[in-house]
Structures are given as C-alpha cells and as structure tokens.
Write an enzyme that holds these catalytic residues in place. Structure first.
Site, PDB file in Angstrom:
ATOM      1  CD  GLU A  28      -2.857  -1.409   0.477  1.00 11.99           C
ATOM      2  OE1 GLU A  28      -3.225  -0.401  -0.152  1.00 11.99           O
ATOM      3  OE2 GLU A  28      -3.396  -2.514   0.355  1.00 11.99           O
ATOM      4  CB  CYS A  86      -1.466   6.977   1.603  1.00 16.10           C
ATOM      5  SG  CYS A  86      -2.783   6.095   2.453  1.00 16.10           S
TER       6      CYS A  86
HETATM    7  P1  NAD Z   1       9.163   5.046   3.752  1.00 15.98           P
HETATM    8  O1  NAD Z   1       8.953   4.046   2.678  1.00 15.98           O
HETATM    9  O2  NAD Z   1      10.437   5.767   3.790  1.00 15.98           O
HETATM   10  O3  NAD Z   1       8.978   4.401   5.184  1.00 15.98           O
HETATM   11  C1  NAD Z   1       7.792   3.733   5.519  1.00 15.98           C
HETATM   12  C2  NAD Z   1       8.143   2.650   6.512  1.00 15.98           C
HETATM   13  O4  NAD Z   1       8.911   1.657   5.857  1.00 15.98           O
HETATM   14  C3  NAD Z   1       9.010   3.198   7.649  1.00 15.98           C
HETATM   15  O5  NAD Z   1       8.478   2.737   8.854  1.00 15.98           O
HETATM   16  C4  NAD Z   1      10.382   2.608   7.375  1.00 15.98           C
HETATM   17  O6  NAD Z   1      11.061   2.300   8.572  1.00 15.98           O
HETATM   18  C5  NAD Z   1      10.038   1.337   6.629  1.00 15.98           C
HETATM   19  N1  NAD Z   1      11.127   0.895   5.766  1.00 15.98           N
HETATM   20  C6  NAD Z   1      12.034   1.633   5.087  1.00 15.98           C
HETATM   21  N2  NAD Z   1      12.898   0.845   4.411  1.00 15.98           N
HETATM   22  C7  NAD Z   1      12.528  -0.437   4.678  1.00 15.98           C
HETATM   23  C8  NAD Z   1      13.008  -1.716   4.290  1.00 15.98           C
HETATM   24  N3  NAD Z   1      14.044  -1.847   3.468  1.00 15.98           N
HETATM   25  N4  NAD Z   1      12.389  -2.804   4.758  1.00 15.98           N
HETATM   26  C9  NAD Z   1      11.326  -2.693   5.583  1.00 15.98           C
HETATM   27  N5  NAD Z   1      10.821  -1.524   5.982  1.00 15.98           N
HETATM   28  C10 NAD Z   1      11.400  -0.402   5.529  1.00 15.98           C
HETATM   29  O7  NAD Z   1       7.949   6.041   3.660  1.00 15.98           O
HETATM   30  P2  NAD Z   1       7.656   7.300   4.528  1.00 15.98           P
HETATM   31  O8  NAD Z   1       7.966   8.477   3.711  1.00 15.98           O
HETATM   32  O9  NAD Z   1       8.223   7.206   5.881  1.00 15.98           O
HETATM   33  O10 NAD Z   1       6.053   7.103   4.658  1.00 15.98           O
HETATM   34  C11 NAD Z   1       5.180   7.809   3.914  1.00 15.98           C
HETATM   35  C12 NAD Z   1       4.821   7.076   2.640  1.00 15.98           C
HETATM   36  O11 NAD Z   1       3.927   6.031   2.956  1.00 15.98           O
HETATM   37  C13 NAD Z   1       4.105   7.967   1.679  1.00 15.98           C
HETATM   38  O12 NAD Z   1       4.559   7.743   0.379  1.00 15.98           O
HETATM   39  C14 NAD Z   1       2.663   7.534   1.809  1.00 15.98           C
HETATM   40  O13 NAD Z   1       1.870   7.815   0.711  1.00 15.98           O
HETATM   41  C15 NAD Z   1       2.802   6.093   2.077  1.00 15.98           C
HETATM   42  N6  NAD Z   1       1.606   5.568   2.728  1.00 15.98           N
HETATM   43  C16 NAD Z   1       0.753   4.787   1.997  1.00 15.98           C
HETATM   44  C17 NAD Z   1      -0.433   4.329   2.557  1.00 15.98           C
HETATM   45  C18 NAD Z   1      -1.402   3.465   1.781  1.00 15.98           C
HETATM   46  O14 NAD Z   1      -2.305   2.904   2.392  1.00 15.98           O
HETATM   47  N7  NAD Z   1      -1.288   3.352   0.473  1.00 15.98           N
HETATM   48  C19 NAD Z   1      -0.731   4.648   3.863  1.00 15.98           C
HETATM   49  C20 NAD Z   1       0.158   5.440   4.573  1.00 15.98           C
HETATM   50  C21 NAD Z   1       1.340   5.885   3.992  1.00 15.98           C
END
Ligand code: NAD
Length: 523
Positions: free
Chosen positions: A260, A294
């Site tokens: 997601e 998001c």
């Molecule tokens: P990000 O991808 O940098 O981080 C999100 C999470 O993933 C963090 O908790 C991070 O620790 C983890 N992460 C990072 N690298 C990883 C890896 N290699 N393995 C496992 N986990 C890892 O994103 P962000 O900027 O912190 O979060 C915001 C993003 O999330 C935005 O793009 C937003 O649109 C998206 N989002 C999507 C939804 C949805 O339902 N589609 C909901 C909420 C947020």
C-alpha cells in the site's frame, strides 16, 4: 489564520503508561533510540531496538502459538476481535493521547484511526466465518468427484507499517490476518511504536494468546530484511520507493506480499457541483493529519464556471484552520511528524514559487507553535517542471488548477504514475459515477474526499500504478492471508476407461460428456 491560544501543549507520556508497553516489545538486544514528540520536541521514550536474536525469538514464539490458534473455532477468534473493538472505543482517550503524542496530529484526525480500527474489527469478526468456510465446488465428474476447497493460514505474517496512521495501519491490517488463523510479527515505525504496542496489549486483554501478535522494533533499513526473511507473507505500507525493495526481497523468497504505497490524489469539481459543500469537505480531504495521509488530495481540478467561487470559499476555510498540538479537540490541524517532512514541504513550496506559482494561502512554517508546524497551503499556477506538480509532498500542500471540461479534468487527473484515491464532485450522481470510472485510481469518492471509500470496510482499498499492489479491506483484505488447499476425492468409478473399455471409446464418451455439459450450461 488564527493562532492557537498557547504553544503546543502535548505532554510527554507518563512513564507509568510507556514502560509496561515497552516491556511488551520483543526488543532490547540492540542499542535503544530516543523518540521525541513532534508537536513539542519533548522526549517520549528510549525505545529498545530488536537484534537478530530478538527477531528470531519473535518468529519462533509466533510460530508455536499460531499452531494452537489456527485450530481454534473461527467464532472464538472472531470473539477476540469483537472484544478488541470494545476496548479500543472504551479506552480511546489513552490511545488518542499516544497517537497524538507520537505523530503530532490533531485529536480529530487521530480519532479517524480509532474509527477505522473499530469498523475493521467489527467487519472481520462478522465475515470471517463465511469467508473461511470450506467451499464445495462441482468436481470433474459430478457426484463421483467430491471436492473441498479449504483455507489454510499462511503462518506468520509480517506487518511493516509507517508512522502517519500508526493505529489504523498497524491494527487494521493485522486483524484479518489474525482472525484467519495467522500469527503477526509487526514492525511498526520507531516514531510510533508505542501505538502498535498499545494495540497488541489491548488485543491480549481482549483474549488474544500472548505471543501471537508481537512487535519487533527497529529502522526498516536495519531490520526490514531480517523480518521479511522469516515471514510467510509481507503486508507493507509506505512509500513507492521502499515498496520496490520490499517486493524484491519477498520475490527472492517467493512469498506473497501486499503493498500500500503513495499517492498524488486528484479532487475534481465539475461545473454542476455543490461548490460550497465541495469547498468545505475538501479541507479534510487535503489536510487530514497535516496532509500526511496516503489518501489525501494534493491536486484540485475545478471547472472554469465554478472556479472563482470554489477558490474563494476554499481559501476562506483554509484560513480558518486552527493549528495546535494540544491533547484535546481544540485544534483543527496538528504538526508534521519529522524534520524531513517539513524539509520536503518547504522545498516543494519554495521550488514552485521560484518557478512562478502563487501562494493563495499558507506557505509558511510555524516554529512559534512547535518545531515542525507548517500552515495549510494552497498553490495556483503550478506547472509541469515544478516538483510539486508530480511528486507526492505528503504534507499540507494542495495545488488548484482550472479546467474547461470533464474530459480535461479526467485527462489531468490521470497525468500521474500514482493511482490510489480520487474524488469527484457533481450533483448528477450518474455523471459522477461515469467520470469516476474513467479516473485511474483504486478508489474514487463521489461527493466525498476519502472517508466514503476508505470507511466502507466491505469494499477493497488499494492502489493502481506505483500506488501499490494487493488490497486491504473487504474479502480481499482477508483472503490475501490464506492459501487455498483443494482436496478432491474420487468415488466408485475412476476417471479412466472402465474395465474392457478401449481408450478410443473412452475418448468418444468423454467428448459426448463435454458437449453435453456445455449444452446444459454447466460450469
Ligand atoms: P518510507 O517508505 O520511507 O517508510 C515507511 C516505513 O517503511 C518506515 O516505517 C520505514 O522504517 C520502513 N522501511 C524503510 N525501508 C525499509 C526496508 N528496506 N524494509 C522494511 N521496511 C522499511 O515512507 P515514509 O515516507 O516514511 O512514509 C510515507 C509514505 O507512505 C508515503 O509515500 C505515503 O503515501 C505512504 N503511505 C501509503 C499508505 C497506503 O495505504 N497506500 C498509507 C500510509 C502511507
């Protein structure tokens, strides 16, 4: 814009609340990290971090407990979700304090998460038995071939969730996995780990066996690989860039995954819209959780005929938004959660302004309120070449564009690689449905921003394009966590020539049978 009467007033959480939650994490083998409240800068906790040995232990325990859990009748598993629903609602003051303190969002926006968890707990408790019932499809030879399609839980599901909706994204994805008979090892974001730990504690108080739902703590880039390396399925919410990495890691292990991801969501106001209502509801659609949602709207396309009225009313509402960080319902919008979010918001606005965009409202950081506050901001004159035109800001910034027709609105709305959510405003519902169907997004809300689709738990939610793959909510949100197993029993006669029958006569008999089945319109 009115300023809240006092500086952001979120207190760091009392240690009598924090420490028991931290004791519930499968963590402590790696050096801890400090976590701070975004609205105030106050320290929340020294958060223990999980070592590889901790992660090993979490998965071993989860696997052992899952065996017994999967054998329990579904109605017993569903009853835990129902009790969890009641605890979340009854203890909402506590969890709202935690969510607000960890994220900096307003209480009203934090309550959306409580509502989301209640809706999903109730829904999956109600439908699990039906979705997981053994199916008896027709066999290849009716009566003689008896087929059962059984559902088997995957085993241990990894739920890797971000910081922006820490209760909804940690709990609402875990609940269907649990009720389907799985264990869950959660990796919540460090910033919002207490929220996930509270949810796990609440679920155990609701009757979930200890160890079935555990949290390991650590940065994704540090422990993500270790978690995915031990899981039987990965449910990930976060950015599209990280989603690609998760997919590669899951692909190497040939395990299933659901992603997601991000969005650059469009809101379209058609010429016949109820403009005043659209301008009011668009506020929540753009600025919920300070735009760190998001599903939130970052682009608004308004028909020429109603553009001036919409912009005037929308800007008036934006200017009325109260900013603040208190643990009460006094403020409309809270703080951003990280310095990097503030940096992104600033750079998107500065880049747009430098290239000729106009700030219609907001456009300033508010360090007088707290370290990461930024005003709800509306831009016009945004063009391709400006960063904010295509890239997800994930902050309180929306660009407004004038369009001349439905076709132009649809074309502009679809000018993105993302495809998560969209919104269409019109008094003509049939036209709204028709325009919605032409927009490339996993969900489209007519005369709403995001809550109509998101809150309808029986309907799947997820992204097209780089917004993700897989779905949460609805039957899809549970069935992704199970494997099917087909057990076919052949009775009385074999599926082969009868004794003394030639292969040629068998082929002719079967040819007649296939034709007959088609004539009878059998499946
Ligand atoms: P990000 O991808 O940098 O981080 C999100 C999470 O993933 C963090 O908790 C991070 O620790 C983890 N992460 C990072 N690298 C990883 C890896 N290699 N393995 C496992 N986990 C890892 O994103 P962000 O900027 O912190 O979060 C915001 C993003 O999330 C935005 O793009 C937003 O649109 C998206 N989002 C999507 C939804 C949805 O339902 N589609 C909901 C909420 C947020």
């Amino acid at each position: 814009m009115t300023t809240a009467p006092q500086l952001a007033a979120a207190d760091a959480l009392p240690s009598s609340l924090v420490q028991p939650l931290l004791d519930g994490a499968t963590a402590g083998g790696a050096p801890s990290v400090e976590v701070f409240a975004p609205a105030t800068g106050q320290k929340i906790a020294d958060l223990p971090q999980s070592s590889v040995a901790d992660i090993d232990r979490a998965f071993a325990t989860a696997r052992a407990v899952q065996q017994e859990w999967a054998r329990r009748p579904i109605r017993e598993r569903a009853a835990v979700l129902r009790r969890f629903h009641d605890i979340v609602l009854a203890e909402q003051d506590t969890i709202l304090d935690i969510v607000q303190t960890e994220t900096g969002k307003s209480r009203a926006h934090a309550f959306d998460e409580v509502g989301d968890v209640a809706v999903n707990a109730r829904y999956y408790a109600q439908v699990a038995a039906k979705l997981l019932a053994t199916r008896k499809p027709r066999g290849v030879l009716p009566v003689l071939t008896q087929v059962d399609v059984r559902h088997r839980p995957k085993g241990v599901v990894a739920v890797i969730s971000p910081w922006n909706y820490p209760l909804a994204l940690a709990a609402s994805d875990a609940l269907p996995a649990l009720v389907a008979g799985n264990a869950v090892v959660a990796r919540p974001d460090n910033q919002t780990a207490l929220t996930a730990l509270w949810a796990i504690d609440a679920a155990e108080r609701a009757g979930l066996p200890r160890g079935l739902w555990q949290a390991v703590l650590g940065r994704g880039s540090v422990i993500g690989h270790e978690v995915i390396g031990r899981a039987d399925y990965v449910d990930y919410t976060g950015s599209s860039a990280t989603g690609r990495t998760i997919a590669q890691q899951a692909g190497e292990r040939l395990i299933g995954y659901s992603l997601e991801l991000g969005g650059k969501n469009p809101l379209v106001v058609l010429a016949d819209a109820d403009v005043s209502r659209a301008a009011k509801i668009a506020i929540r659609a753009c600025f919920a959780s300070a735009g760190q949602l998001c599903e939130s709207m970052e682009r608004i396309y308004v028909h020429d005929k109603v553009y001036d009225q919409f912009v005037a009313e929308f800007i008036e509402h934006v200017k009325g938004i109260e900013l603040g960080g208190g643990l009460n319902y006094d403020s409309d919008m809270g703080s951003l959660t990280f310095p990097r979010q503030l940096a992104t918001v600033r750079s998107h606005v500065e880049d747009a302004v430098a290239k000729g965009a106009t700030v219609l409202a907001g456009g300033r950081a508010r360090p007088d309120l707290g370290p990461y506050f930024y005003e709800p901001t509306v831009l016009s004159g945004v063009r391709p070449g400006m960063t904010v035109y295509r890239e997800e800001t994930f902050g309180p910034v929306v660009s407004i564009y004038r369009v001349g027709s439905d076709d132009e609105a649809v074309e502009q709305a679809n000018d993105t690689a993302y495809g998560l959510n969209a919104s269409v405003w019109t008094k003509d519902i049939a036209r709204g449905r028709e325009v919605a169907a032409r927009i490339n997004a996993g969900s489209v809300n007519v005369n709403e921003g995001f809550i109509a689709a998101w809150g309808s738990a029986d309907a799947p939610s997820g992204g097209l394009g780089i917004s993700g793959t897989g779905r949460r909510h609805g039957a899809e949100g549970l069935l992704k966590y199970i494997d099917t197993q087909t057990i076919a029993v052949q009775r009385m006669l074999p599926i082969a020539p009868l004794p003394g029958m030639s292969e040629e006569l068998w082929a002719k008999t079967m040819t007649f049978y296939f034709g007959l089945m088609k004539t009878l319109r059998q499946k």
